[in-house]
Design an enzyme around this catalytic site. Structure first.
Site, PDB file in Angstrom:
ATOM      1  N   ASP A 201       0.826  -1.160  -0.075  1.00 47.17           N
ATOM      2  CA  ASP A 201       0.282  -0.170   0.010  1.00 47.17           C
ATOM      3  C   ASP A 201       0.899   1.475   0.119  1.00 47.17           C
ATOM      4  OD1 ASP A 201      -2.420  -1.493   0.068  1.00 47.17           O
ATOM      5  OD2 ASP A 201      -2.403  -1.670   2.153  1.00 47.17           O
TER       6      ASP A 201
ATOM      7  N   ASP B  13      -6.969  -1.475  -4.714  1.00 53.14           N
ATOM      8  CA  ASP B  13      -7.839  -1.104  -3.673  1.00 53.14           C
ATOM      9  C   ASP B  13      -9.196  -0.170  -4.533  1.00 53.14           C
ATOM     10  OD1 ASP B  13      -6.866  -2.981  -1.848  1.00 53.14           O
ATOM     11  OD2 ASP B  13      -5.520  -1.278  -0.896  1.00 53.14           O
TER      12      ASP B  13
END
Length: 219
Positions: A178, A192
């Protein structure tokens, strides 16, 4: 006798006197009706085949759209992770919009918001199941918006599943990369984002009464 024949009248030829419907070239009425029914049936069958072929063609195009969207989402997610890992990991965060948005690489072994880090294998199995369900659903897909939504879900799920399979600390236990870090919000990636956008679109389509097979429910 000659006078009587003249008054009654005689046919000029024997063929003229004995000519019937078949000899005069006329088609029996029953044969004509059967031919009309046969022609109507052939026309109806042709129309049905044309409709079926058109629906099948639309279904194939929607499947192409689904996998094209998935491929683009997956490629962007994979490329972005490779770049940020190579350029930003183990470095100071990069400020994009002041303190409101920055790029900061973290490894997430759990689900969203780093929840459930001890259940990485379970999340991997869930992601794989979602991918299989989407691929199976594609066979009954006749809606373009649904194709886009499912394509976003598929691409995002494949991106994160790739991390969980191939990244450290091990097979099916890998941590997801991330790097997008808004202020006062969880850190996430492009996969995401694709999943969230696809989910929002699915909720909107369901609210509007649109099904994956192209039918529309009107309340």
């Amino acid at each position: 006798m000659a006078e009587a024949e003249r008054m009654i009248g005689t046919p000029d030829t024997p063929d003229a006197a004995g000519a019937g419907p078949e000899q005069s070239g006329e088609r029996p009425r029953s044969d004509s009706a059967a031919a009309t029914v046969e022609a109507a049936s052939a026309e109806a069958l042709g129309m049905a085949q044309a409709v079926s072929g058109s629906a099948e063609g639309r279904g194939k195009r929607r499947i192409v759209v689904l996998f094209a969207v998935a491929a683009v989402a997956y490629a962007l997610d994979l490329a972005s992770k490779l770049i940020v890992v190579a350029k930003l990991e183990h470095h100071a965060p990069v400020q994009v919009i002041g303190d409101w948005l920055r790029l900061e690489v973290i490894r997430n072994a759990g689900a969203a918001f780093s929840i459930g880090e001890a259940f990485t294998v379970i999340f991997t199995l869930i992601a794989a199941t979602v991918i299989v369900v989407i691929i199976r659903l594609a066979r009954k897909l006749y809606s373009l918006p649904w194709a886009i939504a499912l394509g976003l879900l598929l691409g995002g799920a494949l991106g994160n599943l790739t991390d969980r399979i191939f990244r450290a600390p091990g097979l099916f236990k890998g941590a997801v990369v991330d790097f997008i870090s808004p202020k006062h919000f969880a850190v996430f990636n492009l996969g995401d984002s694709a999943i969230v956008c696809g989910g929002i679109l699915i909720v909107l389509l369901s609210f509007l009464g649109r099904d994956p097979d192209g039918t529309v429910h009107k309340d």
